[in-house]
Design a protein around this motif. Structure first.
Motif, PDB file in Angstrom:
ATOM      1  N   LYS A 143      53.196  79.053  73.323  1.00  0.00           N
ATOM      2  CA  LYS A 143      52.315  77.875  73.439  1.00  0.00           C
ATOM      3  C   LYS A 143      51.906  77.346  72.073  1.00  0.00           C
ATOM      4  CE  LYS A 143      49.009  79.598  75.929  1.00  0.00           C
ATOM      5  NZ  LYS A 143      47.710  79.662  76.561  1.00  0.00           N
ATOM      6  N   CYS A 144      52.207  78.095  71.019  1.00  0.00           N
ATOM      7  CA  CYS A 144      51.778  77.716  69.668  1.00  0.00           C
ATOM      8  C   CYS A 144      52.272  76.306  69.311  1.00  0.00           C
ATOM      9  CB  CYS A 144      52.312  78.724  68.653  1.00  0.00           C
ATOM     10  SG  CYS A 144      51.946  78.246  66.946  1.00  0.00           S
ATOM     11  N   ILE A 145      51.353  75.458  68.815  1.00  0.00           N
ATOM     12  CA  ILE A 145      51.733  74.094  68.414  1.00  0.00           C
ATOM     13  C   ILE A 145      51.866  73.984  66.891  1.00  0.00           C
ATOM     14  CG2 ILE A 145      50.747  72.983  70.460  1.00  0.00           C
ATOM     15  CD1 ILE A 145      48.291  72.235  68.708  1.00  0.00           C
ATOM     16  N   GLU A 146      51.798  75.118  66.203  1.00  0.00           N
ATOM     17  CA  GLU A 146      51.927  75.160  64.744  1.00  0.00           C
ATOM     18  C   GLU A 146      50.945  74.201  64.061  1.00  0.00           C
ATOM     19  OE1 GLU A 146      56.162  75.712  63.490  1.00  0.00           O
ATOM     20  OE2 GLU A 146      55.264  77.704  63.706  1.00  0.00           O
ATOM     21  N   CYS A 147      49.701  74.300  64.475  1.00  0.00           N
ATOM     22  CA  CYS A 147      48.656  73.503  63.827  1.00  0.00           C
ATOM     23  C   CYS A 147      48.189  74.163  62.540  1.00  0.00           C
ATOM     24  CB  CYS A 147      47.479  73.326  64.775  1.00  0.00           C
ATOM     25  SG  CYS A 147      46.620  74.876  65.146  1.00  0.00           S
ATOM     26  N   PHE A 148      48.444  75.445  62.404  1.00  0.00           N
ATOM     27  CA  PHE A 148      48.087  76.249  61.220  1.00  0.00           C
ATOM     28  C   PHE A 148      46.592  76.435  61.037  1.00  0.00           C
ATOM     29  CE2 PHE A 148      52.186  74.121  59.816  1.00  0.00           C
ATOM     30  CZ  PHE A 148      52.965  75.114  60.372  1.00  0.00           C
ATOM     31  N   LEU A 149      45.812  76.163  62.077  1.00  0.00           N
ATOM     32  CA  LEU A 149      44.366  76.406  61.963  1.00  0.00           C
ATOM     33  C   LEU A 149      44.092  77.903  61.802  1.00  0.00           C
ATOM     34  CD1 LEU A 149      42.840  73.901  64.559  1.00  0.00           C
ATOM     35  CD2 LEU A 149      42.791  73.745  62.068  1.00  0.00           C
ATOM     36  N   CYS A 150      44.897  78.743  62.468  1.00  0.00           N
ATOM     37  CA  CYS A 150      44.702  80.195  62.313  1.00  0.00           C
ATOM     38  C   CYS A 150      45.050  80.621  60.887  1.00  0.00           C
ATOM     39  CB  CYS A 150      45.536  80.963  63.333  1.00  0.00           C
ATOM     40  SG  CYS A 150      47.312  80.654  63.245  1.00  0.00           S
ATOM     41  N   GLN A 151      46.125  80.047  60.359  1.00  0.00           N
ATOM     42  CA  GLN A 151      46.533  80.386  58.987  1.00  0.00           C
ATOM     43  C   GLN A 151      45.457  79.954  57.988  1.00  0.00           C
ATOM     44  OE1 GLN A 151      49.287  82.335  59.827  1.00  0.00           O
ATOM     45  NE2 GLN A 151      50.583  81.350  58.325  1.00  0.00           N
ATOM     46  N   PRO A 170      48.473  85.091  60.541  1.00  0.00           N
ATOM     47  CA  PRO A 170      48.476  85.412  61.969  1.00  0.00           C
ATOM     48  C   PRO A 170      49.570  84.727  62.763  1.00  0.00           C
ATOM     49  CG  PRO A 170      46.504  84.149  61.324  1.00  0.00           C
ATOM     50  CD  PRO A 170      47.174  84.580  60.070  1.00  0.00           C
ATOM     51  N   ARG A 171      49.870  83.437  62.428  1.00  0.00           N
ATOM     52  CA  ARG A 171      50.879  82.732  63.233  1.00  0.00           C
ATOM     53  C   ARG A 171      52.239  83.436  63.126  1.00  0.00           C
ATOM     54  NH1 ARG A 171      54.377  81.824  65.693  1.00  0.00           N
ATOM     55  NH2 ARG A 171      55.296  79.922  66.496  1.00  0.00           N
ATOM     56  N   TYR A 172      52.577  83.907  61.922  1.00  0.00           N
ATOM     57  CA  TYR A 172      53.918  84.472  61.748  1.00  0.00           C
ATOM     58  C   TYR A 172      53.967  85.965  62.045  1.00  0.00           C
ATOM     59  CZ  TYR A 172      54.875  79.814  60.719  1.00  0.00           C
ATOM     60  OH  TYR A 172      54.984  78.471  60.900  1.00  0.00           O
ATOM     61  N   VAL A 211      39.814  80.221  66.551  1.00  0.00           N
ATOM     62  CA  VAL A 211      40.031  78.800  66.267  1.00  0.00           C
ATOM     63  C   VAL A 211      41.286  78.235  66.929  1.00  0.00           C
ATOM     64  CG1 VAL A 211      38.831  78.939  64.052  1.00  0.00           C
ATOM     65  CG2 VAL A 211      41.323  79.205  64.116  1.00  0.00           C
ATOM     66  N   CYS A 212      42.057  79.074  67.604  1.00  0.00           N
ATOM     67  CA  CYS A 212      43.339  78.599  68.158  1.00  0.00           C
ATOM     68  C   CYS A 212      43.096  77.583  69.283  1.00  0.00           C
ATOM     69  CB  CYS A 212      44.165  79.778  68.686  1.00  0.00           C
ATOM     70  SG  CYS A 212      45.709  79.217  69.435  1.00  0.00           S
ATOM     71  N   PRO A 213      43.575  76.347  69.128  1.00  0.00           N
ATOM     72  CA  PRO A 213      43.342  75.340  70.174  1.00  0.00           C
ATOM     73  C   PRO A 213      44.100  75.638  71.463  1.00  0.00           C
ATOM     74  CG  PRO A 213      44.755  74.441  68.458  1.00  0.00           C
ATOM     75  CD  PRO A 213      44.306  75.794  67.977  1.00  0.00           C
ATOM     76  N   GLU A 214      45.098  76.498  71.395  1.00  0.00           N
ATOM     77  CA  GLU A 214      45.842  76.885  72.605  1.00  0.00           C
ATOM     78  C   GLU A 214      45.268  78.153  73.230  1.00  0.00           C
ATOM     79  OE1 GLU A 214      48.389  75.468  74.338  1.00  0.00           O
ATOM     80  OE2 GLU A 214      48.073  73.683  73.126  1.00  0.00           O
ATOM     81  N   ASN A 215      44.170  78.640  72.657  1.00  0.00           N
ATOM     82  CA  ASN A 215      43.507  79.847  73.173  1.00  0.00           C
ATOM     83  C   ASN A 215      44.440  81.049  73.287  1.00  0.00           C
ATOM     84  OD1 ASN A 215      40.918  78.610  73.527  1.00  0.00           O
ATOM     85  ND2 ASN A 215      41.776  77.560  75.305  1.00  0.00           N
ATOM     86  N   ILE A 216      45.360  81.142  72.348  1.00  0.00           N
ATOM     87  CA  ILE A 216      46.256  82.305  72.335  1.00  0.00           C
ATOM     88  C   ILE A 216      45.468  83.494  71.793  1.00  0.00           C
ATOM     89  CG2 ILE A 216      48.410  83.249  71.410  1.00  0.00           C
ATOM     90  CD1 ILE A 216      49.332  80.326  70.959  1.00  0.00           C
ATOM     91  N   LYS A 217      45.578  84.615  72.460  1.00  0.00           N
ATOM     92  CA  LYS A 217      44.866  85.814  72.000  1.00  0.00           C
ATOM     93  C   LYS A 217      45.722  86.500  70.929  1.00  0.00           C
ATOM     94  CE  LYS A 217      41.750  86.722  75.800  1.00  0.00           C
ATOM     95  NZ  LYS A 217      41.947  85.488  76.567  1.00  0.00           N
ATOM     96  N   ILE A 218      45.741  85.870  69.755  1.00  0.00           N
ATOM     97  CA  ILE A 218      46.642  86.308  68.680  1.00  0.00           C
ATOM     98  C   ILE A 218      46.376  87.777  68.325  1.00  0.00           C
ATOM     99  CG2 ILE A 218      47.394  85.839  66.310  1.00  0.00           C
ATOM    100  CD1 ILE A 218      46.096  83.008  66.665  1.00  0.00           C
ATOM    101  N   THR A 219      45.111  88.099  68.136  1.00  0.00           N
ATOM    102  CA  THR A 219      44.771  89.449  67.670  1.00  0.00           C
ATOM    103  C   THR A 219      44.987  90.480  68.769  1.00  0.00           C
ATOM    104  OG1 THR A 219      42.974  88.261  66.554  1.00  0.00           O
ATOM    105  CG2 THR A 219      43.065  90.644  66.259  1.00  0.00           C
TER     106      THR A 219
HETATM  107 FE1  SF4 Z   1      49.632  78.371  66.737  1.00  0.00          FE
HETATM  108 FE2  SF4 Z   1      47.145  78.800  67.616  1.00  0.00          FE
HETATM  109 FE3  SF4 Z   1      47.802  79.377  65.092  1.00  0.00          FE
HETATM  110 FE4  SF4 Z   1      47.635  76.818  65.865  1.00  0.00          FE
HETATM  111  S1  SF4 Z   1      45.957  78.326  65.766  1.00  0.00           S
HETATM  112  S2  SF4 Z   1      49.284  77.773  64.597  1.00  0.00           S
HETATM  113  S3  SF4 Z   1      48.397  76.989  67.973  1.00  0.00           S
HETATM  114  S4  SF4 Z   1      48.646  80.361  66.942  1.00  0.00           S
END
Ligand code: SF4
Ligand code: F3S
Ligand code: FES
Length: 248
Positions: A143-151, A170-172, A211-219
């Protein structure tokens, strides 16, 4: 009903910049990006802001609103009071190009460092078979839109330029976890995540997930499971014995 909204926007380029104040009409139902577009149309035609879909799906309009990483097109004006000064600044972790536009090429460089999907040798197209349960496990990450807000948010690089060299972000790291969960991928992922992509620098603050706008539970769903696999491998007696025997 419209009202006069007060904005403070960072204006500048690679050399220098400053916060400038603007008053601009805001109408019911608008988002911050609408206001920036009205500013461009009426007062500051040279204001630089990156955007594309205005629907929270392209990941282009990332910036910081009142110091919080946000998609400008998904930040509703109704979340602010009418007398509030709304401050909009570029993402802090990446170099500014102009105004609200940053150079996010760091992220593309990190993406290129990850070994691509590696199926078993000799497996032909059409022989790729996966169970739905395996697909479901990593679908969340797609679902990641590569907004890079997490980065942008992760403190490992936000306040430490020197870590950018060794930390994928985190994204990568999530992308590596996704490949690791792929039942047909045969590359060694957790150990290289640790040794080459800086997994050990993540101390699971979870700011990326927040901060992920897609609410992905990255961690919880990507980084922690991969950290657990690194630890399992390190302390698994069979793996330990194998390393001892075959490293000689
Ligand atoms: Fe992807 Fe979420 Fe990171 Fe944006 S914040 S790059 S949607 S994982
Ligand atoms: Fe950074 Fe997310 Fe880890 S914010 S420290 S990558 S949990
Ligand atoms: Fe596409 Fe905001 S303009 S996500």
């Amino acid at each position: 009903m419209g009202y006069d909204a007060k904005f403070r926007i960072w204006r500048g380029d690679t050399d220098a910049g400053e916060l400038k104040d603007y008053t601009v009409v805001a109408n019911d139902g608008e988002v911050v990006l609408d206001i920036l577009h009205r500013l461009q149309a009426t007062q500051t035609p040279d204001l630089a802001v990156r955007w594309n879909c205005k629907a929270g799906k392209c990941g282009s309009c990332s910036a910081e609103v009142n110091g919080r990483p946000k998609l400008l097109c998904m930040t509703r004006m109704s979340t602010f009071t009418e007398d509030e000064v709304i401050t909009v600044t570029p993402m802090r972790t990446f170099p500014v190009i102009r105004d609200l536009v940053t150079d996010v090429s760091f992220n593309y460089a990190k993406a290129r460092e990850i070994q691509s999907f590696t199926p078993p040798e000799g497996l032909k197209p059409g022989e790729y078979r996966m169970k739905q349960v395996d697909v479901a496990r990593s679908q969340e990450f797609r679902k990641c839109i590569e907004c890079f807000l997490c980065q942008n948010t992760c403190h490992v690089v936000r306040d430490h330029e020197e870590n950018k060299e060794v930390f994928a972000g985190p994204r990568y790291l999530m992308r590596i976890a996704e490949l690791d969960m792929h039942p047909l991928d045969v590359a060694e992922r957790p150990d290289t995540a640790q040794s080459e992509h800086g997994l050990g620098l993540c101390n699971i603050t979870k700011c990326c997930s927040d901060v992920c706008p897609e609410n992905i539970k990255i961690t919880d769903n990507a980084l922690i499971p991969m950290k657990e696999r690194v630890v399992d491998r390190k302390y698994d007696p069979l793996v330990w014995l194998g390393n001892k025997l075959f490293r000689r």
